[in-house]
Design a protein around this motif. Structure first.
Motif, PDB file in Angstrom:
ATOM      1  N   UNK A  75       1.767  47.935   6.182  1.00  0.00           N
ATOM      2  CA  UNK A  75       1.388  49.282   6.591  1.00  0.00           C
ATOM      3  C   UNK A  75       1.582  50.380   5.567  1.00  0.00           C
ATOM      4  N   UNK A  76       1.764  50.032   4.300  1.00  0.00           N
ATOM      5  CA  UNK A  76       1.976  51.065   3.282  1.00  0.00           C
ATOM      6  C   UNK A  76       0.718  51.904   3.062  1.00  0.00           C
ATOM      7  N   UNK A  77       0.924  53.209   2.893  1.00  0.00           N
ATOM      8  CA  UNK A  77      -0.148  54.101   2.465  1.00  0.00           C
ATOM      9  C   UNK A  77       0.094  54.549   1.019  1.00  0.00           C
ATOM     10  N   UNK A  78       1.332  54.381   0.563  1.00  0.00           N
ATOM     11  CA  UNK A  78       1.691  54.672  -0.830  1.00  0.00           C
ATOM     12  C   UNK A  78       2.477  53.479  -1.354  1.00  0.00           C
ATOM     13  N   UNK A  79       2.219  53.128  -2.618  1.00  0.00           N
ATOM     14  CA  UNK A  79       2.903  51.965  -3.165  1.00  0.00           C
ATOM     15  C   UNK A  79       3.306  52.224  -4.616  1.00  0.00           C
ATOM     16  N   UNK A  80       4.535  51.847  -4.926  1.00  0.00           N
ATOM     17  CA  UNK A  80       5.037  51.887  -6.297  1.00  0.00           C
ATOM     18  C   UNK A  80       5.148  50.440  -6.754  1.00  0.00           C
ATOM     19  N   UNK A  81       4.394  50.084  -7.779  1.00  0.00           N
ATOM     20  CA  UNK A  81       4.335  48.715  -8.281  1.00  0.00           C
ATOM     21  C   UNK A  81       5.199  48.608  -9.523  1.00  0.00           C
ATOM     22  N   UNK A  82       6.084  47.605  -9.539  1.00  0.00           N
ATOM     23  CA  UNK A  82       7.039  47.460 -10.639  1.00  0.00           C
ATOM     24  C   UNK A  82       6.999  46.015 -11.128  1.00  0.00           C
ATOM     25  N   UNK A  83       6.690  45.848 -12.409  1.00  0.00           N
ATOM     26  CA  UNK A  83       6.667  44.518 -12.998  1.00  0.00           C
ATOM     27  C   UNK A  83       7.244  44.547 -14.391  1.00  0.00           C
ATOM     28  N   UNK A  84       7.364  43.374 -15.006  1.00  0.00           N
ATOM     29  CA  UNK A  84       7.940  43.345 -16.355  1.00  0.00           C
ATOM     30  C   UNK A  84       6.895  43.118 -17.443  1.00  0.00           C
ATOM     31  N   UNK A  85       5.604  43.266 -17.096  1.00  0.00           N
ATOM     32  CA  UNK A  85       4.550  43.129 -18.088  1.00  0.00           C
ATOM     33  C   UNK A  85       3.989  44.503 -18.459  1.00  0.00           C
ATOM     34  N   UNK A  86       4.302  44.947 -19.685  1.00  0.00           N
ATOM     35  CA  UNK A  86       3.777  46.222 -20.157  1.00  0.00           C
ATOM     36  C   UNK A  86       2.254  46.166 -20.240  1.00  0.00           C
ATOM     37  N   UNK A  87       1.705  45.025 -20.673  1.00  0.00           N
ATOM     38  CA  UNK A  87       0.255  44.888 -20.791  1.00  0.00           C
ATOM     39  C   UNK A  87      -0.432  45.150 -19.452  1.00  0.00           C
ATOM     40  N   UNK A  88       0.025  44.492 -18.399  1.00  0.00           N
ATOM     41  CA  UNK A  88      -0.602  44.634 -17.085  1.00  0.00           C
ATOM     42  C   UNK A  88      -0.490  46.081 -16.608  1.00  0.00           C
ATOM     43  N   UNK A  89       0.697  46.666 -16.719  1.00  0.00           N
ATOM     44  CA  UNK A  89       0.888  48.053 -16.273  1.00  0.00           C
ATOM     45  C   UNK A  89      -0.063  48.993 -17.010  1.00  0.00           C
ATOM     46  N   UNK A  90      -0.161  48.835 -18.316  1.00  0.00           N
ATOM     47  CA  UNK A  90      -1.019  49.739 -19.095  1.00  0.00           C
ATOM     48  C   UNK A  90      -2.502  49.496 -18.816  1.00  0.00           C
ATOM     49  N   UNK A  91      -2.887  48.247 -18.579  1.00  0.00           N
ATOM     50  CA  UNK A  91      -4.281  47.974 -18.244  1.00  0.00           C
ATOM     51  C   UNK A  91      -4.641  48.576 -16.891  1.00  0.00           C
ATOM     52  N   UNK A  92      -3.771  48.428 -15.918  1.00  0.00           N
ATOM     53  CA  UNK A  92      -4.061  48.947 -14.578  1.00  0.00           C
ATOM     54  C   UNK A  92      -4.104  50.477 -14.594  1.00  0.00           C
ATOM     55  N   UNK A  93      -3.252  51.100 -15.398  1.00  0.00           N
ATOM     56  CA  UNK A  93      -3.264  52.566 -15.515  1.00  0.00           C
ATOM     57  C   UNK A  93      -4.462  53.059 -16.329  1.00  0.00           C
ATOM     58  N   UNK A  94      -5.155  52.154 -16.996  1.00  0.00           N
ATOM     59  CA  UNK A  94      -6.305  52.563 -17.797  1.00  0.00           C
ATOM     60  C   UNK A  94      -5.958  52.965 -19.219  1.00  0.00           C
ATOM     61  N   UNK A  95      -4.728  52.695 -19.659  1.00  0.00           N
ATOM     62  CA  UNK A  95      -4.311  53.057 -21.014  1.00  0.00           C
ATOM     63  C   UNK A  95      -4.775  52.023 -22.046  1.00  0.00           C
ATOM     64  N   UNK A  96      -4.898  50.774 -21.617  1.00  0.00           N
ATOM     65  CA  UNK A  96      -5.370  49.699 -22.500  1.00  0.00           C
ATOM     66  C   UNK A  96      -6.661  49.142 -21.924  1.00  0.00           C
ATOM     67  N   UNK A  97      -7.597  48.794 -22.802  1.00  0.00           N
ATOM     68  CA  UNK A  97      -8.795  48.085 -22.357  1.00  0.00           C
ATOM     69  C   UNK A  97      -8.423  46.652 -22.004  1.00  0.00           C
ATOM     70  N   UNK A  98      -9.195  46.062 -21.104  1.00  0.00           N
ATOM     71  CA  UNK A  98      -8.995  44.656 -20.750  1.00  0.00           C
ATOM     72  C   UNK A  98      -9.945  43.850 -21.628  1.00  0.00           C
ATOM     73  N   UNK A  99      -9.408  43.312 -22.728  1.00  0.00           N
ATOM     74  CA  UNK A  99     -10.247  42.609 -23.706  1.00  0.00           C
ATOM     75  C   UNK A  99     -10.486  41.158 -23.317  1.00  0.00           C
ATOM     76  N   UNK A 100      -9.532  40.546 -22.627  1.00  0.00           N
ATOM     77  CA  UNK A 100      -9.619  39.135 -22.244  1.00  0.00           C
ATOM     78  C   UNK A 100     -10.587  38.994 -21.066  1.00  0.00           C
TER      79      UNK A 100
END
Length: 135
Positions: free
Chosen positions: A65-90
């Motif tokens: 039932x979440x309407x807001x979510x804070x996602x926390x992981x240990x992959x800088x690549x994934x976090x930056x790709x999802x935020x749109x800071x890095x292109x997804x080259x693969x």
């Protein structure tokens, strides 16, 4: 009324690619663990496993039932790709990235950040337990 949840996610492969597992730990903002999930996903790369873990976490947060979510992981690549800071080259990650972005559209607010592995230990431990059990 907003319902905010925190999702710690992790994915890992032994061999990269190799046998892989994913995990998500969904908590209330105060730290109370509401749900823990892990599963084996067959052979995958670490990055594919991280994305699959993220999707699992998003799905479980929505299911709770979440309407807001804070996602926390240990992959800088994934976090930056999802935020749109890095292109997804693969090319293998592009469909997973698109699926994550689409899944996040259903939330009023979301954020994603990366932390050191030792700050993501519950999800990391679930991944390793699933891989150890399968070995």
């Amino acid at each position: 009324m907003s319902s905010s949840l925190v999702v710690n996610f992790d994915g890992g492969a032994r061999g990269n690619p190799g046998p892989a597992a994913i995990a998500a730990v969904v908590s209330a903002p105060g730290g109370e663990v509401l749900e823990e999930r892990s599963e084996l996903i067959g052979s995958a790369t670490n990055n594919v496993a991280e994305y699959r873990a993220l999707l699992l976490g998003i799905e479980r947060a929505r299911g709770l039932g979440a309407t807001e979510v804070e996602l926390v992981g240990d992959s800088e690549l994934i976090a930056r790709q999802v935020r749109g800071e890095y292109r997804v080259k693969d090319a293998g990650l592009r469909p997973l990235h698109a699926e994550v972005r689409k899944a996040l559209e259903g939330f009023d607010r979301w954020s994603i950040r990366n932390v050191p592995r030792d700050e993501n230990e519950a999800a990391d431990a679930l991944v390793n337990a699933a891989l150890d059990a399968a070995a």
